[in-house]
Motif scaffolding. Sequence first.
Motif, PDB file in Angstrom:
ATOM      1  N   LEU A  19       4.459  23.423  -7.386  1.00  0.00           N
ATOM      2  CA  LEU A  19       4.514  22.754  -6.089  1.00  0.00           C
ATOM      3  C   LEU A  19       4.066  21.303  -6.159  1.00  0.00           C
ATOM      4  N   GLY A  20       3.051  21.013  -6.952  1.00  0.00           N
ATOM      5  CA  GLY A  20       2.551  19.643  -7.019  1.00  0.00           C
ATOM      6  C   GLY A  20       3.628  18.635  -7.373  1.00  0.00           C
ATOM      7  N   ALA A  21       4.480  18.978  -8.325  1.00  0.00           N
ATOM      8  CA  ALA A  21       5.538  18.056  -8.753  1.00  0.00           C
ATOM      9  C   ALA A  21       6.671  17.962  -7.743  1.00  0.00           C
ATOM     10  N   LEU A  22       6.775  18.948  -6.855  1.00  0.00           N
ATOM     11  CA  LEU A  22       7.865  18.969  -5.883  1.00  0.00           C
ATOM     12  C   LEU A  22       7.518  18.242  -4.584  1.00  0.00           C
ATOM     13  N   ALA A  72      11.723   6.662  -3.928  1.00  0.00           N
ATOM     14  CA  ALA A  72      10.719   7.133  -4.872  1.00  0.00           C
ATOM     15  C   ALA A  72      10.674   8.658  -4.946  1.00  0.00           C
ATOM     16  N   ILE A  73      11.242   9.351  -3.966  1.00  0.00           N
ATOM     17  CA  ILE A  73      11.161  10.818  -3.950  1.00  0.00           C
ATOM     18  C   ILE A  73      11.936  11.409  -5.115  1.00  0.00           C
ATOM     19  N   PHE A  74      13.147  10.893  -5.355  1.00  0.00           N
ATOM     20  CA  PHE A  74      13.956  11.397  -6.471  1.00  0.00           C
ATOM     21  C   PHE A  74      14.207  10.329  -7.534  1.00  0.00           C
ATOM     22  N   ARG A 128      24.990  23.264  -4.673  1.00  0.00           N
ATOM     23  CA  ARG A 128      26.363  22.898  -4.308  1.00  0.00           C
ATOM     24  C   ARG A 128      26.557  21.383  -4.264  1.00  0.00           C
ATOM     25  N   TYR A 129      25.487  20.660  -3.910  1.00  0.00           N
ATOM     26  CA  TYR A 129      25.578  19.202  -3.768  1.00  0.00           C
ATOM     27  C   TYR A 129      24.531  18.533  -4.653  1.00  0.00           C
ATOM     28  N   PRO A 130      24.709  18.558  -5.962  1.00  0.00           N
ATOM     29  CA  PRO A 130      23.693  17.986  -6.855  1.00  0.00           C
ATOM     30  C   PRO A 130      23.543  16.479  -6.732  1.00  0.00           C
ATOM     31  N   GLN A 131      24.479  15.817  -6.072  1.00  0.00           N
ATOM     32  CA  GLN A 131      24.425  14.362  -5.939  1.00  0.00           C
ATOM     33  C   GLN A 131      23.514  13.905  -4.803  1.00  0.00           C
ATOM     34  N   VAL A 132      23.003  14.839  -4.000  1.00  0.00           N
ATOM     35  CA  VAL A 132      22.093  14.475  -2.912  1.00  0.00           C
ATOM     36  C   VAL A 132      20.696  15.000  -3.229  1.00  0.00           C
ATOM     37  N   GLY A 133      19.714  14.488  -2.516  1.00  0.00           N
ATOM     38  CA  GLY A 133      18.357  15.006  -2.615  1.00  0.00           C
ATOM     39  C   GLY A 133      17.997  15.696  -1.304  1.00  0.00           C
ATOM     40  N   ILE A 134      17.446  16.893  -1.383  1.00  0.00           N
ATOM     41  CA  ILE A 134      17.136  17.671  -0.187  1.00  0.00           C
ATOM     42  C   ILE A 134      15.622  17.841  -0.071  1.00  0.00           C
ATOM     43  N   GLN A 178      17.295  20.491  -9.567  1.00  0.00           N
ATOM     44  CA  GLN A 178      16.394  19.364  -9.774  1.00  0.00           C
ATOM     45  C   GLN A 178      16.352  18.408  -8.585  1.00  0.00           C
ATOM     46  N   ASN A 179      17.112  18.700  -7.545  1.00  0.00           N
ATOM     47  CA  ASN A 179      17.271  17.753  -6.431  1.00  0.00           C
ATOM     48  C   ASN A 179      16.625  18.266  -5.151  1.00  0.00           C
ATOM     49  N   VAL A 180      15.455  18.877  -5.277  1.00  0.00           N
ATOM     50  CA  VAL A 180      14.741  19.431  -4.135  1.00  0.00           C
ATOM     51  C   VAL A 180      13.319  18.904  -4.115  1.00  0.00           C
ATOM     52  N   SER A 181      12.864  18.532  -2.919  1.00  0.00           N
ATOM     53  CA  SER A 181      11.477  18.136  -2.701  1.00  0.00           C
ATOM     54  C   SER A 181      10.923  18.987  -1.564  1.00  0.00           C
ATOM     55  N   VAL A 182       9.644  19.342  -1.624  1.00  0.00           N
ATOM     56  CA  VAL A 182       9.071  20.308  -0.692  1.00  0.00           C
ATOM     57  C   VAL A 182       7.815  19.744  -0.029  1.00  0.00           C
ATOM     58  N   HIS A 183       7.839  19.662   1.301  1.00  0.00           N
ATOM     59  CA  HIS A 183       6.627  19.343   2.049  1.00  0.00           C
ATOM     60  C   HIS A 183       6.130  20.631   2.690  1.00  0.00           C
ATOM     61  N   PRO A 184       5.013  21.199   2.207  1.00  0.00           N
ATOM     62  CA  PRO A 184       4.514  22.461   2.752  1.00  0.00           C
ATOM     63  C   PRO A 184       3.703  22.234   4.028  1.00  0.00           C
TER      64      PRO A 184
END
Length: 234
Positions: free
Chosen positions: A36-39, A59-61, A85-91, A114-120
Motif C-alpha cells: 500500500l505504501g508504494a501505491l 508525479a503520481i505515475f 483494459r486501459y494501460p495508457q491511463v492512470g487510475i 502498474q497504473n493504479v494509485s490508492v488513497h485509503p
Amino acid sequence: MSDHEFDPNPARRNFYGRRHGKTLRRSQKGYLAEDLGALRPRGVTMDDNPDRTPIDPGAIFGDARPLWLEIGFGGGEHMVHMAARYPQVGIIGCEPFINGVAMLVGKIRAAGVQNVSVHPGDARDLMDVLPDASIARAFLNYPDPWPKTRHHRRRFVTPEHLLPLHRVMAPGAEFRVATDIPSYVRQTLVELPKAGFELISHRAEAWPDWLSTRYEQKALREGRLPAYLSYRRV
C-alpha cells in the motif's frame, strides 16, 4: 460560509460510514504492509500535507498520462479491470473502508497492473489537493445508498462532493454513476445538473467496458434493477 463553500480541512469534516469490517486475513494484512505504501499518492493526507498545497498530478505515475478517478471502489474489481483494459491511463481509487482497500491491493498484485494509485480515505481529501481540470474521467459505482430520507444528505451526489468533483474534472470529462437505488437515481438527476454536469445517457444497459461488481450481482439477486448514468462536465 455559503452553501457552495466548504471547509477543506479534513480534520473538521464529517464522515459517515464504516472504516473497518471483519478482521483482515493474514494475507490481506501482508498486502497492506508490503504494497500500500508504494501505491498511495503523496500529499493527500493532513500528515504529509497540512497546508493542503496542490499536488502535481504528473508525479503520481511519473508522466503526463490522463488520470481517472474511482470514488468508493468497494472490492476493487472494476478498478483493476479498467486499469488492465486501459494501460495508457492512470487510475486513482479512493476508499475509506480498509477491508475493501486490502481486497483491491490483493487484486492489483494478482493482476500485475502498474497504473493504479490508492488513497485509503475520503475522496474529498484527494479532491482538496488536486489541481483544477486534472481528472479526465470519474466513476461512482454502487455508492452507499443511505436509504432513509433523513440520510440523503450523506450521499455523494450532494454539493459538498459534486462541486469539488466538478472543479477537478476537465471540461468535457465523463462522470459515470451506477446504482440500483431509485431514489439515488432521482437525486442524481436533480443534483448533477446544478453542479455543472450535463446528462449524456440514462439507461438500463451497462457501458460496453463495464465489469459487473459483487454489489451489482447482489442487487440483481435481490430483484433490484441497476441504472447507468453518464454525465459530461460542463
